[in-house]
Design a protein around this motif. Structure first.
Motif, PDB file in Angstrom:
ATOM      1  N   ASN A   5      44.935  45.018  43.081  1.00 31.52           N
ATOM      2  CA  ASN A   5      45.452  44.262  44.226  1.00 31.52           C
ATOM      3  C   ASN A   5      44.352  44.013  45.250  1.00 31.52           C
ATOM      4  N   PHE A   6      43.538  45.026  45.498  1.00 29.82           N
ATOM      5  CA  PHE A   6      42.434  44.901  46.441  1.00 29.82           C
ATOM      6  C   PHE A   6      41.426  43.855  45.948  1.00 29.82           C
ATOM      7  N   ILE A   7      41.087  43.895  44.677  1.00 32.41           N
ATOM      8  CA  ILE A   7      40.126  42.940  44.106  1.00 32.41           C
ATOM      9  C   ILE A   7      40.665  41.514  44.213  1.00 32.41           C
ATOM     10  N   GLU A   9      42.890  40.377  46.359  1.00 35.60           N
ATOM     11  CA  GLU A   9      42.892  40.000  47.765  1.00 35.60           C
ATOM     12  C   GLU A   9      41.495  39.596  48.221  1.00 35.60           C
ATOM     13  N   ARG A  10      40.478  40.323  47.818  1.00 34.96           N
ATOM     14  CA  ARG A  10      39.096  40.017  48.186  1.00 34.96           C
ATOM     15  C   ARG A  10      38.645  38.685  47.576  1.00 34.96           C
ATOM     16  N   GLN A  11      39.042  38.408  46.347  1.00 32.07           N
ATOM     17  CA  GLN A  11      38.678  37.141  45.721  1.00 32.07           C
ATOM     18  C   GLN A  11      39.324  35.959  46.449  1.00 32.07           C
ATOM     19  N   ILE A  12      40.593  36.113  46.824  1.00 31.78           N
ATOM     20  CA  ILE A  12      41.276  35.053  47.571  1.00 31.78           C
ATOM     21  C   ILE A  12      40.564  34.832  48.903  1.00 31.78           C
ATOM     22  N   LEU A  13      40.191  35.925  49.564  1.00 28.49           N
ATOM     23  CA  LEU A  13      39.476  35.825  50.835  1.00 28.49           C
ATOM     24  C   LEU A  13      38.131  35.117  50.661  1.00 28.49           C
ATOM     25  N   ARG A  14      37.393  35.451  49.630  1.00 29.40           N
ATOM     26  CA  ARG A  14      36.098  34.791  49.372  1.00 29.40           C
ATOM     27  C   ARG A  14      36.272  33.303  49.138  1.00 29.40           C
ATOM     28  N   ILE A  15      37.257  32.948  48.311  1.00 28.87           N
ATOM     29  CA  ILE A  15      37.517  31.534  48.033  1.00 28.87           C
ATOM     30  C   ILE A  15      37.882  30.815  49.327  1.00 28.87           C
TER      31      ILE A  15
END
Length: 139
Positions: A5-7, A9-15
């Motif tokens: 879930n953390f990974i 969330e971080r990918q969505i944030l980066r995008i």
């Protein structure tokens, strides 16, 4: 599961950050902020809506929405008329210049969207859209 879930969330944030940074650069020639471009697209899709409607759409304060509309009026992208049904209600519309700018923004967005989704099949795009709508509902 928590790590996954953390990974995600971080990918969505980066995008999101990459899109936001690119968008800011793309809007420089239009002399618009991201919120102003969103307002333009909103009033294109919902002509005659009010500043209050824009406030709710963008999830900003009433003062911020009023300022956006005022700045865009000065740029001759929007105009405001008082409703015939309720004199307290002001309806917002695109000017001709606003329509042209909005068309240019849509074209730009289509190009960015094509680059962003390059390599995805139509089925994958449908799946992604469905998942993004679910995620958006959760936020």
């Amino acid at each position: 599961m928590k790590d996954k879930n953390f990974i995600i969330e971080r990918q969505i944030l980066r995008i999101g950050n990459k899109i936001s940074n690119g968008r800011d650069k793309d809007l420089i020639p239009f002399d618009l902020t991201a919120n102003q471009s969103e307002a333009l697209l909103y009033f294109d899709n919902c002509p005659g809506r009010s500043i209050i409607d824009l406030k709710e759409h963008l999830r900003i304060t009433h003062q911020a929405a009023r300022n956006i509309v005022e700045r865009m009026k000065r740029k001759e992208l929007l105009y405001v008329v008082i409703s015939e049904e309720d004199g307290r209600f002001k309806q917002v519309y695109l000017t001709e210049k606003g329509r042209t700018t909005c068309d240019d923004l849509k074209h730009l967005g289509t190009n960015v969207g094509c680059q962003l989704l390059k390599g995805l099949s139509e089925e994958e795009k449908d799946q992604l859209l469905s998942l993004l709508l679910k995620i958006n509902d959760n936020v």
